[in-house]
Design a protein around this motif. Structure first.
Motif, PDB file in Angstrom:
ATOM      1  N   ALA A  34       0.834  -1.208   0.000  1.00  0.00           N
ATOM      2  CA  ALA A  34       0.000   0.000   0.000  1.00  0.00           C
ATOM      3  C   ALA A  34       0.866   1.254   0.000  1.00  0.00           C
ATOM      4  CB  ALA A  34      -0.937  -0.006   1.204  1.00  0.00           C
ATOM      5  N   VAL A  35       1.928   1.256   0.799  1.00  0.00           N
ATOM      6  CA  VAL A  35       2.837   2.408   0.841  1.00  0.00           C
ATOM      7  C   VAL A  35       3.480   2.612  -0.521  1.00  0.00           C
ATOM      8  CG1 VAL A  35       5.005   3.266   1.824  1.00  0.00           C
ATOM      9  CG2 VAL A  35       3.272   2.267   3.331  1.00  0.00           C
ATOM     10  N   LYS A  36       3.928   1.534  -1.130  1.00  0.00           N
ATOM     11  CA  LYS A  36       4.569   1.623  -2.454  1.00  0.00           C
ATOM     12  C   LYS A  36       3.586   2.144  -3.498  1.00  0.00           C
ATOM     13  CE  LYS A  36       7.557  -0.924  -5.553  1.00  0.00           C
ATOM     14  NZ  LYS A  36       8.307  -2.140  -5.793  1.00  0.00           N
ATOM     15  N   ARG A  37       2.344   1.637  -3.458  1.00  0.00           N
ATOM     16  CA  ARG A  37       1.333   2.076  -4.424  1.00  0.00           C
ATOM     17  C   ARG A  37       1.055   3.571  -4.298  1.00  0.00           C
ATOM     18  NH1 ARG A  37      -3.712   2.779  -3.402  1.00  0.00           N
ATOM     19  NH2 ARG A  37      -3.786   1.362  -1.626  1.00  0.00           N
ATOM     20  N   LEU A  38       1.044   4.085  -3.064  1.00  0.00           N
ATOM     21  CA  LEU A  38       0.787   5.519  -2.859  1.00  0.00           C
ATOM     22  C   LEU A  38       1.946   6.387  -3.342  1.00  0.00           C
ATOM     23  CD1 LEU A  38      -0.930   5.639   0.649  1.00  0.00           C
ATOM     24  CD2 LEU A  38      -1.996   5.785  -1.603  1.00  0.00           C
ATOM     25  N   GLY A  39       3.143   5.841  -3.376  1.00  0.00           N
ATOM     26  CA  GLY A  39       4.290   6.587  -3.874  1.00  0.00           C
ATOM     27  C   GLY A  39       4.786   7.670  -2.923  1.00  0.00           C
ATOM     28  N   VAL A  40       4.548   7.502  -1.631  1.00  0.00           N
ATOM     29  CA  VAL A  40       4.993   8.506  -0.664  1.00  0.00           C
ATOM     30  C   VAL A  40       6.449   8.259  -0.271  1.00  0.00           C
ATOM     31  CG1 VAL A  40       2.686   8.946   0.254  1.00  0.00           C
ATOM     32  CG2 VAL A  40       4.097   7.149   1.281  1.00  0.00           C
ATOM     33  N   PHE A  91       7.493   9.268   2.976  1.00  0.00           N
ATOM     34  CA  PHE A  91       7.447   9.080   4.426  1.00  0.00           C
ATOM     35  C   PHE A  91       6.045   8.647   4.842  1.00  0.00           C
ATOM     36  CE2 PHE A  91      10.549  12.378   3.532  1.00  0.00           C
ATOM     37  CZ  PHE A  91      11.667  11.905   4.203  1.00  0.00           C
ATOM     38  N   VAL A  92       5.970   7.982   5.996  1.00  0.00           N
ATOM     39  CA  VAL A  92       4.671   7.596   6.564  1.00  0.00           C
ATOM     40  C   VAL A  92       4.645   8.030   8.024  1.00  0.00           C
ATOM     41  CG1 VAL A  92       3.091   5.701   7.110  1.00  0.00           C
ATOM     42  CG2 VAL A  92       4.480   5.603   5.032  1.00  0.00           C
ATOM     43  N   LEU A  93       3.573   8.729   8.410  1.00  0.00           N
ATOM     44  CA  LEU A  93       3.357   9.104   9.807  1.00  0.00           C
ATOM     45  C   LEU A  93       2.566   7.996  10.492  1.00  0.00           C
ATOM     46  CD1 LEU A  93       2.342  12.850   9.450  1.00  0.00           C
ATOM     47  CD2 LEU A  93       4.359  11.982  10.629  1.00  0.00           C
ATOM     48  N   PHE A  94       3.200   7.279  11.403  1.00  0.00           N
ATOM     49  CA  PHE A  94       2.527   6.277  12.220  1.00  0.00           C
ATOM     50  C   PHE A  94       1.903   7.064  13.374  1.00  0.00           C
ATOM     51  CE2 PHE A  94       5.164   3.730   9.676  1.00  0.00           C
ATOM     52  CZ  PHE A  94       4.897   2.387   9.875  1.00  0.00           C
ATOM     53  N   VAL A 109      -4.465  14.667  21.825  1.00  0.00           N
ATOM     54  CA  VAL A 109      -3.455  15.226  20.924  1.00  0.00           C
ATOM     55  C   VAL A 109      -2.928  14.112  20.022  1.00  0.00           C
ATOM     56  CG1 VAL A 109      -1.185  16.343  20.795  1.00  0.00           C
ATOM     57  CG2 VAL A 109      -2.806  16.991  22.599  1.00  0.00           C
ATOM     58  N   MET A 110      -2.898  14.380  18.726  1.00  0.00           N
ATOM     59  CA  MET A 110      -2.352  13.388  17.812  1.00  0.00           C
ATOM     60  C   MET A 110      -0.837  13.386  17.937  1.00  0.00           C
ATOM     61  SD  MET A 110      -2.701  12.782  13.710  1.00  0.00           S
ATOM     62  CE  MET A 110      -1.410  13.901  13.237  1.00  0.00           C
ATOM     63  N   ARG A 111      -0.301  12.211  18.111  1.00  0.00           N
ATOM     64  CA  ARG A 111       1.144  11.995  18.172  1.00  0.00           C
ATOM     65  C   ARG A 111       1.517  11.136  16.978  1.00  0.00           C
ATOM     66  NH1 ARG A 111       3.394  14.707  22.697  1.00  0.00           N
ATOM     67  NH2 ARG A 111       1.664  14.987  24.133  1.00  0.00           N
ATOM     68  N   SER A 112       2.764  11.210  16.556  1.00  0.00           N
ATOM     69  CA  SER A 112       3.166  10.370  15.432  1.00  0.00           C
ATOM     70  C   SER A 112       4.667  10.169  15.389  1.00  0.00           C
ATOM     71  CB  SER A 112       2.682  10.963  14.106  1.00  0.00           C
ATOM     72  OG  SER A 112       3.209  12.247  13.926  1.00  0.00           O
ATOM     73  N   LYS A 113       5.041   9.184  14.634  1.00  0.00           N
ATOM     74  CA  LYS A 113       6.442   8.886  14.381  1.00  0.00           C
ATOM     75  C   LYS A 113       6.590   8.817  12.871  1.00  0.00           C
ATOM     76  CE  LYS A 113      10.080   5.988  16.104  1.00  0.00           C
ATOM     77  NZ  LYS A 113      10.429   5.030  17.139  1.00  0.00           N
ATOM     78  N   MET A 114       7.463   9.661  12.301  1.00  0.00           N
ATOM     79  CA  MET A 114       7.652   9.677  10.854  1.00  0.00           C
ATOM     80  C   MET A 114       8.702   8.635  10.474  1.00  0.00           C
ATOM     81  SD  MET A 114       8.525  12.791   8.255  1.00  0.00           S
ATOM     82  CE  MET A 114       6.875  13.465   8.231  1.00  0.00           C
ATOM     83  N   VAL A 115       8.343   7.791   9.525  1.00  0.00           N
ATOM     84  CA  VAL A 115       9.198   6.689   9.089  1.00  0.00           C
ATOM     85  C   VAL A 115       9.410   6.812   7.583  1.00  0.00           C
ATOM     86  CG1 VAL A 115       9.328   4.174   8.897  1.00  0.00           C
ATOM     87  CG2 VAL A 115       8.282   5.217  10.923  1.00  0.00           C
ATOM     88  N   PRO A 116      10.657   6.668   7.110  1.00  0.00           N
ATOM     89  CA  PRO A 116      10.872   6.666   5.661  1.00  0.00           C
ATOM     90  C   PRO A 116      10.090   5.523   5.012  1.00  0.00           C
ATOM     91  CG  PRO A 116      12.974   6.789   6.832  1.00  0.00           C
ATOM     92  CD  PRO A 116      11.912   6.509   7.857  1.00  0.00           C
ATOM     93  N   ALA A 117       9.516   5.782   3.851  1.00  0.00           N
ATOM     94  CA  ALA A 117       8.717   4.762   3.159  1.00  0.00           C
ATOM     95  C   ALA A 117       9.520   3.493   2.924  1.00  0.00           C
ATOM     96  CB  ALA A 117       8.195   5.317   1.832  1.00  0.00           C
ATOM     97  N   SER A 118      10.813   3.621   2.709  1.00  0.00           N
ATOM     98  CA  SER A 118      11.656   2.442   2.458  1.00  0.00           C
ATOM     99  C   SER A 118      11.732   1.514   3.669  1.00  0.00           C
ATOM    100  CB  SER A 118      13.067   2.882   2.049  1.00  0.00           C
ATOM    101  OG  SER A 118      13.666   3.648   3.089  1.00  0.00           O
ATOM    102  N   ALA A 119      11.449   2.017   4.861  1.00  0.00           N
ATOM    103  CA  ALA A 119      11.493   1.206   6.084  1.00  0.00           C
ATOM    104  C   ALA A 119      10.105   0.954   6.669  1.00  0.00           C
ATOM    105  CB  ALA A 119      12.363   1.909   7.131  1.00  0.00           C
ATOM    106  N   ALA A 120       9.063   1.506   6.054  1.00  0.00           N
ATOM    107  CA  ALA A 120       7.716   1.459   6.633  1.00  0.00           C
ATOM    108  C   ALA A 120       7.194   0.031   6.810  1.00  0.00           C
ATOM    109  CB  ALA A 120       6.739   2.277   5.793  1.00  0.00           C
ATOM    110  N   ALA A 121       7.411  -0.846   5.851  1.00  0.00           N
ATOM    111  CA  ALA A 121       6.907  -2.220   5.968  1.00  0.00           C
ATOM    112  C   ALA A 121       7.583  -2.943   7.120  1.00  0.00           C
ATOM    113  CB  ALA A 121       7.112  -2.975   4.664  1.00  0.00           C
ATOM    114  N   GLN A 122       8.878  -2.765   7.262  1.00  0.00           N
ATOM    115  CA  GLN A 122       9.618  -3.416   8.341  1.00  0.00           C
ATOM    116  C   GLN A 122       9.184  -2.868   9.701  1.00  0.00           C
ATOM    117  OE1 GLN A 122      13.870  -3.054   7.983  1.00  0.00           O
ATOM    118  NE2 GLN A 122      14.259  -4.111   9.896  1.00  0.00           N
TER     119      GLN A 122
END
Length: 128
Positions: free
Chosen positions: A10-16, A18-21, A29-42
């Protein structure tokens, strides 16, 4: 996401890039951790770890890390930056759901209402 699609697909299909978990703390309050798309699946497979004490989740510094596991069905591109995906996460600690997580509390309330009355809660976000 598409049916049967993995988080990485899904991340690859979106072509982003970074992903905010993302998750919500006890104050809403919304909290998040930004992860590079290349590491998002792992990261999705293991869970994005963070110190729950520092994220307003009523935990102690001695508590183990909290893991944020993404709900692939919630993955979207944020409208203000087409290079960033956003995904809602379920929180766990020590292999068990974090009971004070607002998302987990809502799921329990939905299940209890459905069991007692057969009704379904429908919610939405109010942006201000």
């Amino acid at each position: 996401s598409k049916p049967g699609e993995t988080f990485g697909e899904a991340v690859k299909r979106l072509g982003v890039k970074f992903v905010l978990f993302s998750w919500t703390d006890l104050f809403g309050v919304m909290r998040s951790k930004m992860v590079p798309a290349s590491a998002a699946a792992q990261v999705a497979e293991a869970g994005a770890g963070f110190a729950g004490f520092a994220a307003n989740l009523d935990l102690q510094p001695s508590d183990p890390d909290v893991l944020a596991t993404p709900d692939v069905s919630s993955l979207v591109i944020v409208p203000w930056n087409r290079e960033v995906g956003w995904v809602a996460c379920d929180l766990s600690m020590g292999g068990k759901p974090l009971v004070q997580s607002p998302r987990d509390a809502l799921k329990r309330a939905q299940a209890a209402l459905k069991e007692k009355s057969g009704l379904t809660i429908k919610t939405g976000v109010e942006l201000e």
